[in-house]
Design a protein around this motif. Structure first.
Motif, PDB file in Angstrom:
ATOM      1  N   LEU A   1     -47.973   7.546 -39.149  1.00 51.87           N
ATOM      2  CA  LEU A   1     -48.731   7.756 -40.157  1.00 51.87           C
ATOM      3  C   LEU A   1     -49.152   6.329 -41.107  1.00 51.87           C
ATOM      4  O   LEU A   1     -50.479   6.277 -41.238  1.00 51.87           O
ATOM      5  CB  LEU A   1     -48.319   8.457 -41.237  1.00 51.87           C
ATOM      6  CG  LEU A   1     -47.939  10.123 -41.243  1.00 51.87           C
ATOM      7  CD1 LEU A   1     -47.107  10.783 -42.402  1.00 51.87           C
ATOM      8  CD2 LEU A   1     -49.436  10.953 -41.134  1.00 51.87           C
ATOM      9  N   LYS A   2     -48.500   5.491 -40.865  1.00 50.32           N
ATOM     10  CA  LYS A   2     -48.440   4.060 -41.591  1.00 50.32           C
ATOM     11  C   LYS A   2     -49.714   3.436 -40.529  1.00 50.32           C
ATOM     12  O   LYS A   2     -50.405   2.787 -40.923  1.00 50.32           O
ATOM     13  CB  LYS A   2     -47.476   3.215 -41.409  1.00 50.32           C
ATOM     14  CG  LYS A   2     -46.307   3.614 -42.571  1.00 50.32           C
ATOM     15  CD  LYS A   2     -45.118   2.517 -42.458  1.00 50.32           C
ATOM     16  CE  LYS A   2     -44.329   2.873 -43.693  1.00 50.32           C
ATOM     17  NZ  LYS A   2     -43.104   2.024 -43.495  1.00 50.32           N
ATOM     18  N   ARG A   3     -49.647   3.630 -39.027  1.00 52.67           N
ATOM     19  CA  ARG A   3     -50.342   3.163 -38.340  1.00 52.67           C
ATOM     20  C   ARG A   3     -52.036   3.819 -38.145  1.00 52.67           C
ATOM     21  O   ARG A   3     -52.943   3.072 -38.022  1.00 52.67           O
ATOM     22  CB  ARG A   3     -49.884   2.993 -37.028  1.00 52.67           C
ATOM     23  CG  ARG A   3     -48.589   1.967 -36.791  1.00 52.67           C
ATOM     24  CD  ARG A   3     -48.128   2.179 -35.342  1.00 52.67           C
ATOM     25  NE  ARG A   3     -47.098   1.176 -35.377  1.00 52.67           N
ATOM     26  CZ  ARG A   3     -46.910  -0.236 -34.853  1.00 52.67           C
ATOM     27  NH1 ARG A   3     -48.366  -0.583 -34.532  1.00 52.67           N
ATOM     28  NH2 ARG A   3     -45.973  -0.909 -34.702  1.00 52.67           N
ATOM     29  N   TYR A   4     -51.672   5.230 -38.274  1.00 50.13           N
ATOM     30  CA  TYR A   4     -52.982   6.007 -38.089  1.00 50.13           C
ATOM     31  C   TYR A   4     -53.071   7.055 -39.119  1.00 50.13           C
ATOM     32  O   TYR A   4     -53.020   8.242 -39.069  1.00 50.13           O
ATOM     33  CB  TYR A   4     -53.010   6.487 -36.647  1.00 50.13           C
ATOM     34  CG  TYR A   4     -52.691   5.426 -35.326  1.00 50.13           C
ATOM     35  CD1 TYR A   4     -53.553   4.630 -35.136  1.00 50.13           C
ATOM     36  CD2 TYR A   4     -51.519   5.711 -34.936  1.00 50.13           C
ATOM     37  CE1 TYR A   4     -53.177   3.611 -34.116  1.00 50.13           C
ATOM     38  CE2 TYR A   4     -50.999   4.516 -34.057  1.00 50.13           C
ATOM     39  CZ  TYR A   4     -52.008   3.941 -33.580  1.00 50.13           C
ATOM     40  OH  TYR A   4     -51.785   2.820 -32.710  1.00 50.13           O
ATOM     41  N   PRO A   5     -53.195   6.674 -40.373  1.00 52.68           N
ATOM     42  CA  PRO A   5     -53.420   7.645 -41.439  1.00 52.68           C
ATOM     43  C   PRO A   5     -54.570   8.589 -41.425  1.00 52.68           C
ATOM     44  O   PRO A   5     -54.565   9.838 -41.941  1.00 52.68           O
ATOM     45  CB  PRO A   5     -53.581   6.869 -42.638  1.00 52.68           C
ATOM     46  CG  PRO A   5     -54.231   5.501 -42.256  1.00 52.68           C
ATOM     47  CD  PRO A   5     -53.524   5.297 -41.127  1.00 52.68           C
ATOM     48  N   LYS A   6     -55.650   8.132 -40.690  1.00 59.39           N
ATOM     49  CA  LYS A   6     -56.728   8.868 -40.395  1.00 59.39           C
ATOM     50  C   LYS A   6     -56.998   9.576 -39.156  1.00 59.39           C
ATOM     51  O   LYS A   6     -57.916  10.311 -38.803  1.00 59.39           O
ATOM     52  CB  LYS A   6     -57.926   8.092 -40.832  1.00 59.39           C
ATOM     53  CG  LYS A   6     -58.135   7.521 -42.203  1.00 59.39           C
ATOM     54  CD  LYS A   6     -59.363   6.833 -42.334  1.00 59.39           C
ATOM     55  CE  LYS A   6     -59.494   6.124 -44.017  1.00 59.39           C
ATOM     56  NZ  LYS A   6     -60.716   5.388 -44.126  1.00 59.39           N
ATOM     57  N   HIS A   7     -55.946   9.766 -38.404  1.00 54.67           N
ATOM     58  CA  HIS A   7     -55.882  10.362 -37.084  1.00 54.67           C
ATOM     59  C   HIS A   7     -55.864  11.951 -37.139  1.00 54.67           C
ATOM     60  O   HIS A   7     -55.345  12.349 -38.242  1.00 54.67           O
ATOM     61  CB  HIS A   7     -54.745  10.127 -36.131  1.00 54.67           C
ATOM     62  CG  HIS A   7     -54.865  10.097 -34.832  1.00 54.67           C
ATOM     63  ND1 HIS A   7     -54.365  11.283 -34.080  1.00 54.67           N
ATOM     64  CD2 HIS A   7     -55.249   9.230 -33.617  1.00 54.67           C
ATOM     65  CE1 HIS A   7     -54.293  11.433 -32.938  1.00 54.67           C
ATOM     66  NE2 HIS A   7     -55.034  10.159 -32.694  1.00 54.67           N
ATOM     67  N   ASP A   8     -56.451  12.421 -36.062  1.00 53.84           N
ATOM     68  CA  ASP A   8     -56.710  13.968 -36.407  1.00 53.84           C
ATOM     69  C   ASP A   8     -55.254  14.632 -36.300  1.00 53.84           C
ATOM     70  O   ASP A   8     -54.932  15.635 -36.794  1.00 53.84           O
ATOM     71  CB  ASP A   8     -57.709  14.629 -35.402  1.00 53.84           C
ATOM     72  CG  ASP A   8     -57.004  14.261 -33.693  1.00 53.84           C
ATOM     73  OD1 ASP A   8     -55.897  13.475 -33.717  1.00 53.84           O
ATOM     74  OD2 ASP A   8     -57.898  14.580 -32.885  1.00 53.84           O
ATOM     75  N   LYS A   9     -54.159  13.933 -35.778  1.00 51.73           N
ATOM     76  CA  LYS A   9     -52.846  14.500 -35.771  1.00 51.73           C
ATOM     77  C   LYS A   9     -52.110  14.003 -37.207  1.00 51.73           C
ATOM     78  O   LYS A   9     -50.836  14.531 -37.412  1.00 51.73           O
ATOM     79  CB  LYS A   9     -52.174  13.915 -34.642  1.00 51.73           C
ATOM     80  CG  LYS A   9     -52.681  14.524 -33.283  1.00 51.73           C
ATOM     81  CD  LYS A   9     -51.759  14.276 -32.138  1.00 51.73           C
ATOM     82  CE  LYS A   9     -52.060  14.833 -30.756  1.00 51.73           C
ATOM     83  NZ  LYS A   9     -52.079  16.171 -30.747  1.00 51.73           N
ATOM     84  N   ALA A  10     -52.646  13.333 -37.995  1.00 54.68           N
ATOM     85  CA  ALA A  10     -51.818  12.751 -39.239  1.00 54.68           C
ATOM     86  C   ALA A  10     -51.503  14.081 -40.325  1.00 54.68           C
ATOM     87  O   ALA A  10     -50.312  13.930 -40.568  1.00 54.68           O
ATOM     88  CB  ALA A  10     -52.901  11.826 -39.995  1.00 54.68           C
ATOM     89  N   PRO A  11     -52.373  15.026 -40.225  1.00 53.54           N
ATOM     90  CA  PRO A  11     -51.840  16.145 -41.221  1.00 53.54           C
ATOM     91  C   PRO A  11     -50.578  16.712 -40.755  1.00 53.54           C
ATOM     92  O   PRO A  11     -49.775  17.258 -41.366  1.00 53.54           O
ATOM     93  CB  PRO A  11     -52.959  17.198 -41.391  1.00 53.54           C
ATOM     94  CG  PRO A  11     -54.381  16.136 -40.934  1.00 53.54           C
ATOM     95  CD  PRO A  11     -53.892  15.120 -39.905  1.00 53.54           C
TER      96      PRO A  11
END
Length: 285
Positions: free
Chosen positions: A204-214
C-alpha cells in the motif's frame, strides 16, 4: 428681472417728466441702474450655481446613504461567513484529530509487529529452501506464472519465494506490484497474519492507487481481526471506507464494522466461534 426693469423705467420716466433732475444727476442714475443690472445678473448666476451645488450635494448624499447601507449589508454577510467558516474549521480540526489518532494507533501497531518480526528467527526448514528447478527460471513472467501454480496447489512458501525473487531481481517487471500483493496473500493463507499485515502495508505504501489496493487494505483489517485485535481492525476497515468509498471492499468493510460492534454487545457468542475454529484446525492437521 422684468419687474426690476419696469420699476427702473418708471422711475426714469417720472424723473424726466418732473424736470427736477440735472444732467449730472441723470448720468449718475444711469450708472447706478447699470450697476444694478450687473449685480442682478451676478446674483442670478450665483443662485443658479448654488442650486446646482445643492442638487449635486443631494445626489452625493443619496449615493453615500445607499453605499453605507450596502456596506452594512456586506458587513453582516461577512460576519455570517466568518461564523460559518469558524464552525467548519472546528469540525475539520476535530475530524483531523480523530483520524490522526486512529492512524497513529495503526502505525504503532504495525511498528510493533515489525519489531517483533525483526527478532532473530529459526533457520528455515528444508521445504522452504529454493528448489533447483527455480534457478533455471530467468524470465520473470515464467517465475510469476510458476508462483501462481504454487498458490493454486497451496504451496505458499514456494510461491512467496518466487514473488520475492521477482521483487528483488526484476524491478521493471510489469507485474511487480502484483508480486508485492501476492506476498501478503501467501502469508495470510499460511495464517501468518503479522507477516501478512506488514506485506500488505508495504504494498500500500508503494502502490496506494493500484486496483488491488482496496483488497490489500481490507485483508490487512481481516488479519488484525484474526489476531483478535478488533479495535485496530475497525480502524483499518474505516480506512477502507474513507479511501475507497465506491469499492466493493468498502461495503465488506462496513459489514465487518457492524459485526465488530454487534460482537461487542453480544459478548457470549465470541467464545463459541473460537471453539469451532479450533476444532476445524485440528481436523485439517
Amino acid at each position: 428681472m422684468k419687474k426690476l426693469k419696469t420699476a427702473i423705467t418708471g422711475i426714469i420716466a417720472s424723473v424726466i417728466l418732473s424736470g427736477c433732475v440735472t444732467t449730472s444727476e441723470f448720468e449718475q442714475m444711469k450708472a447706478d441702474i447699470a450697476r444694478l443690472y450687473v449685480e442682478s445678473s451676478q446674483l442670478k448666476q450665483d443662485v443658479s450655481e448654488l442650486k446646482t451645488r445643492i442638487d449635486k450635494m443631494s445626489s452625493d448624499l443619496t449615493s453615500a446613504v445607499a453605499l453605507k447601507e450596502g456596506q452594512l449589508t456586506l458587513l453582516a454577510q461577512t460576519q455570517d461567513y466568518v461564523k460559518e467558516l469558524q464552525l467548519l474549521k472546528g469540525r475539520f480540526e476535530e475530524n483531523s484529530f480523530q483520524n490522526e489518532k486512529k492512524f497513529k494507533e495503526l502505525n504503532d501497531k504495525i511498528a510493533e509487529l515489525q519489531a517483533k518480526l525483526n527478532q532473530p528467527a529459526a533457520s528455515p526448514e528444508k521445504n522452504e529452501l529454493t528448489k533447483p528447478a527455480q534457478e533455471t527460471l530467468k524470465d520473470p513472467k515464467a517465475i510469476y506464472d510458476s508462483a501462481h501454480i504454487d498458490m493454486k496447489n497451496k504451496n505458499f512458501a514456494s510461491a512467496r519465494e518466487k514473488f520475492q525473487e521477482i521483487i528483488k531481481n526484476y524491478p521493471d517487471f510489469e507485474l511487480l506490484p502484483n508480486s508485492y500483493f501476492w506476498v501478503g496473500e501467501t502469508y495470510y493463507n499460511e495464517k501468518k497474519y503479522e507477516d501478512a499485515i506488514l506485506a500488505y502495508e508495504e504494498f500500500l505504501k508503494r502502490y496506494p492507487k493500484h486496483d488491488k489496493a482496496p483488497g490489500a487494505l481490507l485483508k490487512e483489517g481481516m488479519a488484525f481481526l484474526e489476531l483478535k485485535d478488533k479495535k485496530t481492525a475497525k480502524v483499518v476497515f474505516e480506512r477502507v471506507i474513507e479511501r475507497y468509498p465506491q469499492s466493493k471492499e468498502a461495503e465488506i468493510a462496513q459489514q465487518k464494522i457492524a459485526e465488530i460492534l454487534n460482537s461487542g454487545n453480544s459478548g457470549k457468542k465470541t467464545p463459541t466461534k473460537k471453539t469451532k475454529s479450533k476444532t476445524k484446525s485440528k481436523t485439517k492437521r
